[in-house]
Enzyme design. Sequence first.
Site, PDB file in Angstrom:
ATOM      1  N   ASP A 212      44.466  42.231  30.176  1.00  0.00           N
ATOM      2  CA  ASP A 212      43.220  42.703  30.791  1.00  0.00           C
ATOM      3  C   ASP A 212      42.859  44.091  30.260  1.00  0.00           C
ATOM      4  OD1 ASP A 212      45.686  43.219  32.776  1.00  0.00           O
ATOM      5  OD2 ASP A 212      44.361  44.944  32.880  1.00  0.00           O
ATOM      6  N   ASP A 214      42.145  47.656  31.658  1.00  0.00           N
ATOM      7  CA  ASP A 214      42.391  48.336  32.931  1.00  0.00           C
ATOM      8  C   ASP A 214      41.032  48.763  33.521  1.00  0.00           C
ATOM      9  OD1 ASP A 214      44.419  49.126  34.779  1.00  0.00           O
ATOM     10  OD2 ASP A 214      44.082  51.206  34.178  1.00  0.00           O
TER      11      ASP A 214
END
Length: 272
Positions: A212, A214
């Site tokens: 991902d 952040d």
Amino acid sequence: MTQAKIGIIGGSGLYQMEALTDLEEVLVETPFGSPSDLIILGTLEGMRVAFLARHGRDHKLLPSELPYRANIYAMKSLGVEYIISASAVGSLKSEVKPLDMVIPDQFIDRTKTRISTFFGDGIVAHIGFGHPVCNQLAAVVGDAISALNFPEVTLHRGGTYICMEGPAFSTQAESNLYRSWGGTVIGMTNLTEAKLAREAEIAYATLALVTDYDCWHPDHDHVTVDLVIDNLKHNAVNAQKVIQETVKRLSQNMPESEAHSALKYAILTPLA
Ligand code: ADE
């Protein structure tokens, strides 16, 4: 007696690969208690390899709850000289995308509640940690990734891994602070492992798998749990291939590592 020279710490999916044979589960007790789980020994590319599921096979341990010292001690007691640590990370840079792979060469410590040394209790030692990753092992992992030519993955050799305590993810202010420090990726476990591995004179390198962006990133709020789980699964499949290719290369050449003599000048207390 050496049972495996190569250790792999990562998710439980890592040792479910067809090429891995002669599996054996071992319970290793240590002065620091039990490791996260049984250690799985298996033969891969002609080498005995020791696998440990970092959070336990049923994923019950938080990063702060991991028996870090028992995990590294158990690897050492099996004869492990090289640890490849695979772990999920968030990205702190726009050019480091989900599904990319990063081989960090630096860490910044933002942990708070863990014991990250085997020393103390009467023995004073300070290991050198300016270069916290074994460059030779990192190069083998990087070359393995390059050779595999994953179409959707960019490999980033080098970078700074911010190791936070968790379990909550960062605030946006923290995430931006880490970016201003030059952080590349963020995770919750690898610095502690790297320190203990160095004290145990085991060469250590991280295979950081990006799941991902952040929370600093504008896309972050649109990331769904499903997407992150999809990325995790995809990363796990890729990581298996990287591990196999890395072990194949190590079976042909186990590099010298400064980590293997890390204690030479480190212990200050006279040992009788
Ligand atoms: N592990 C995976 N993604 C993370 C993130 N964004 N922060 C900390 N650890 C992570």
